[in-house]
Scaffold this motif. Structure first.
Motif, PDB file in Angstrom:
ATOM      1  N   THR A  50      -9.426   2.969   1.203  1.00 51.09           N
ATOM      2  CA  THR A  50      -8.679   1.749   0.907  1.00 51.09           C
ATOM      3  C   THR A  50      -9.496   0.513   1.255  1.00 51.09           C
ATOM      4  O   THR A  50     -10.480   0.585   1.988  1.00 51.09           O
ATOM      5  CB  THR A  50      -7.330   1.739   1.664  1.00 51.09           C
ATOM      6  OG1 THR A  50      -6.536   0.669   1.171  1.00 51.09           O
ATOM      7  CG2 THR A  50      -7.524   1.572   3.152  1.00 51.09           C
TER       8      THR A  50
ATOM      9  N   GLY B 226       0.500  -3.583  -6.073  1.00 46.10           N
ATOM     10  CA  GLY B 226      -0.352  -2.562  -5.491  1.00 46.10           C
ATOM     11  C   GLY B 226      -0.498  -1.398  -6.443  1.00 46.10           C
ATOM     12  O   GLY B 226       0.162  -1.343  -7.496  1.00 46.10           O
TER      13      GLY B 226
ATOM     14  N   THR C 102      -3.678   2.441   7.076  1.00 47.04           N
ATOM     15  CA  THR C 102      -3.010   3.085   5.945  1.00 47.04           C
ATOM     16  C   THR C 102      -2.663   4.533   6.271  1.00 47.04           C
ATOM     17  O   THR C 102      -1.541   4.987   6.022  1.00 47.04           O
ATOM     18  CB  THR C 102      -3.908   3.014   4.695  1.00 47.04           C
ATOM     19  OG1 THR C 102      -4.276   1.656   4.501  1.00 47.04           O
ATOM     20  CG2 THR C 102      -3.193   3.522   3.461  1.00 47.04           C
TER      21      THR C 102
ATOM     22  N   HIS D 141       0.850  -1.206   0.000  1.00 44.42           N
ATOM     23  CA  HIS D 141       0.000   0.000   0.000  1.00 44.42           C
ATOM     24  C   HIS D 141       0.883   1.252   0.000  1.00 44.42           C
ATOM     25  O   HIS D 141       0.659   2.192  -0.772  1.00 44.42           O
ATOM     26  CB  HIS D 141      -0.882   0.022   1.263  1.00 44.42           C
ATOM     27  CG  HIS D 141      -2.113  -0.811   1.187  1.00 44.42           C
ATOM     28  ND1 HIS D 141      -3.354  -0.290   0.912  1.00 44.42           N
ATOM     29  CD2 HIS D 141      -2.298  -2.141   1.357  1.00 44.42           C
ATOM     30  CE1 HIS D 141      -4.261  -1.265   0.936  1.00 44.42           C
ATOM     31  NE2 HIS D 141      -3.635  -2.402   1.197  1.00 44.42           N
TER      32      HIS D 141
ATOM     33  N   THR E  86      -5.661   3.652  -1.934  1.00 43.88           N
ATOM     34  CA  THR E  86      -4.561   2.691  -2.049  1.00 43.88           C
ATOM     35  C   THR E  86      -5.040   1.246  -2.112  1.00 43.88           C
ATOM     36  O   THR E  86      -6.083   0.885  -1.580  1.00 43.88           O
ATOM     37  CB  THR E  86      -3.583   2.780  -0.843  1.00 43.88           C
ATOM     38  OG1 THR E  86      -4.267   2.341   0.342  1.00 43.88           O
ATOM     39  CG2 THR E  86      -3.038   4.167  -0.653  1.00 43.88           C
ATOM     40  N   HIS E  87      -4.220   0.457  -2.787  1.00 45.64           N
ATOM     41  CA  HIS E  87      -4.388  -0.996  -2.827  1.00 45.64           C
ATOM     42  C   HIS E  87      -3.020  -1.645  -2.733  1.00 45.64           C
ATOM     43  O   HIS E  87      -2.051  -1.156  -3.317  1.00 45.64           O
ATOM     44  CB  HIS E  87      -5.043  -1.430  -4.145  1.00 45.64           C
ATOM     45  CG  HIS E  87      -4.787  -2.874  -4.480  1.00 45.64           C
ATOM     46  ND1 HIS E  87      -5.392  -3.904  -3.803  1.00 45.64           N
ATOM     47  CD2 HIS E  87      -3.976  -3.449  -5.394  1.00 45.64           C
ATOM     48  CE1 HIS E  87      -4.963  -5.065  -4.293  1.00 45.64           C
ATOM     49  NE2 HIS E  87      -4.101  -4.819  -5.262  1.00 45.64           N
TER      50      HIS E  87
END
Lengths: 380, 140
Positions: free
Chosen positions: A52, A209, A60, A29, A103-104
């Motif tokens: 997220t 990501g 995160t 992330h 985010t991923h």
């Protein structure tokens, strides 16, 4: 949302892609987030909204040193990031925050800091599906397809062709996991995973990501990157149980989400230059093309077979190589969004000449959820 | 050496009648008891009607007959299973669909014909009894 009121100004994937044994889930992330911040010249302290899935927004935000005034932890599977884009657009327009980081990160292959998959035995899925032996998405997400084949005459060869065409796109993408050309015979001769699905009709399992940064369209023009305007959005959910879909041959969540996004954007299908349809398995582009209205019911297999979605075809589809050949960490939706951003910016490895409008459609769970984002490089 | 166990359901108060039913040799569905509703049978169990929201619902025994709506033949077995085996969706004569396994028949695409008629058969798995299906009228 108001079409064109919000834009993506930062977009990036993790530095490495595929096999990343030296980063945990939260590390992926952060790597993607730092790359996206660098892409648009921002620092973590410039972010006031965090969305997220996989990790929590709390995790995160704290890890990156962000103090948000808006968070979104919507987690409906691989299309969660499409929903985050949609929710972020609404939040920015409402003044809840000004600059959102989405985010991923997922250690799909290496499983560094990753949890276990599987429904709880007391959930409805755990009670009424798991006891009958599905061993993960390859033997669950695929269950509806024989019904579709029976009703619409889709052939095994047509299903295999989905993988063949996407490998063609992957061959043009240096970051794709699998790039060597394959044939329909190669697909049909690959190991049987869950009849009628062979290995090459199932997505990869990789690490990676991605991250996006969004702000208002008015602010977007001050950034170093070319703004990617959000002009249409949609989302929906149907069921956590594949056996309980209203109709096994069409996704209600796809139809609801797609219709909403097209209506919001005020565009027709003919206006679309580029299309991403989350392809965890080879039938997903077939369901997606029909449920989004690009072709009629039962026509998608032939549409792909005839070459319409391949390089040079009239509707370039899954131009990064997709979950079948590019990468698939588990929640692939972020990579579909990244490819739409690259195409609309004009910087994709397999760039569609003059691409202006991209439709990016994601699935969550196993036909459980859907999110659709329509992007344009022109503000409407 | 002990065999790995198949995953078993954990009944909840809202689903207990279903699992009591399979133990008693009945496939129990629910339907709305509200006269104004279409009273369509529904599944999986819940203590209200998914069509109209009424809490006035009744449990009834289904015929146990249905057709093979769709399936995969899984080659990567879950714990306790021996591959290859079919994971099927059966469409019950009453309307609802459910996931199940098909027994008393070869686990091949040739034997498992879409839309073939099936009937329920109950499999004692210890704490719970699972509803499986087999070709209608006995083994194929």
């Amino acid at each position: 949302m108001k079409p064109g009121s919000v834009a993506i100004v930062g977009a990036a994937e993790t530095t490495e892609m595929g096999l990343i044994p030296d980063l945990s889930v939260i590390g992926l992330h952060a790597d993607a987030a730092l790359n996206a911040l660098a892409d648009c010249g921002l620092k973590p302290s410039d972010i006031d909204g965090v969305a997220t899935a996989g990790a929590s927004p709390t995790e995160t935000a704290h890890y990156l040193g962000i103090t948000p005034t808006w968070v979104d932890g919507t987690a409906v599977g691989g299309c969660s990031f499409m929903l985050h884009v949609r929710h972020a657009a609404a939040a920015i327009n409402e003044g809840l925050c000004s600059t959102v980081l989405i985010t991923h990160g997922e250690s799909g292959r290496s499983r560094v800091g990753a949890g276990r998959w599987g429904p709880a035995p007391a959930s409805l899925q755990g009670q009424f599906e798991t006891p009958f032996g599905p061993s993960g998405p390859p033997s669950t997400f695929t269950v509806p397809v024989l019904r579709y084949m029976q009703d619409f005459g889709l052939t095994h060869e047509q299903l295999a062709m989905v993988a063949v065409v996407q490998r063609e796109w992957a061959g043009m993408n240096p970051r794709a996991s699998f790039r060597d050309p394959i044939t329909v015979d190669d697909v049909l001769n690959s190991r049987m995973i869950a009849y009628p699905f062979h290995l090459l009709e199932c997505c990869l399992v990789t690490d990676g990501g991605g991250a996006l940064i969004m702000t208002s369209a008015d602010r977007a023009k001050d950034f170093p990157t070319k703004p990617v305007y959000i002009i249409g959005t949609g989302e929906s959910v149907e069921t956590p149980m594949i056996s309980q879909m209203e109709d096994l041959t069409t996704s209600k969540a796809f139809r609801v989400s797609g219709k909403k996004a097209f209506a919001e954007a005020g565009i027709s299908h003919a206006d679309v230059d580029h299309l991403m349809i989350y392809d965890a398995f080879a039938h997903l582009p077939i369901y997606g093309l029909e449920d989004l209205g690009f072709v009629g019911r039962g026509e998608a297999g032939a549409f792909i077979w005839e070459g319409n979605s391949r390089p040079g075809g009239k509707l370039p589809l899954n131009t990064n190589g997709g979950g079948l050949s590019y990468m698939h960490s588990g929640m692939y939706g972020m990579y579909a969004l990244q490819e739409s951003v690259r195409q609309v910016r004009g910087i994709a490895p397999a760039q569609v000449p003059g691409a202006k409008i991209s439709v990016c459609h994601g699935v969550g769970g196993m036909f459980g959820a859907a999110g659709t984002i329509i992007m344009s490089n022109e503000r409407p | 050496m002990s065999q790995p166990r198949k995953p078993l359901p954990s009944p909840t108060p809202e689903t207990q009648h279903f699992w009591d039913g399979t133990k008693a040799g009945e496939l129990r569905l629910q339907r709305c008891a509200e006269p104004a509703c279409n009273r369509a049978p529904y599944f999986p169990p819940r203590p209200f009607c998914p069509a109209c929201g009424s809490r006035k619902v009744e449990v009834f025994a289904a015929t146990g007959r249905g057709t093979l709506h769709s399936y995969v033949i899984n080659h990567r077995p879950a714990p306790g299973f021996e591959a290859p085996y079919a994971i099927a969706v059966v469409k019950l004569d009453e309307g609802p669909r459910l996931m199940t396994n098909i027994v008393d028949i070869e686990q091949t695409p040739e034997a498992l014909v879409i839309d073939m008629p099936l009937e329920v058969t109950f499999h004692d798995a210890g704490e719970v009894t699972l509803p499986y299906f087999r070709p209608a009228g006995g083994a194929a």
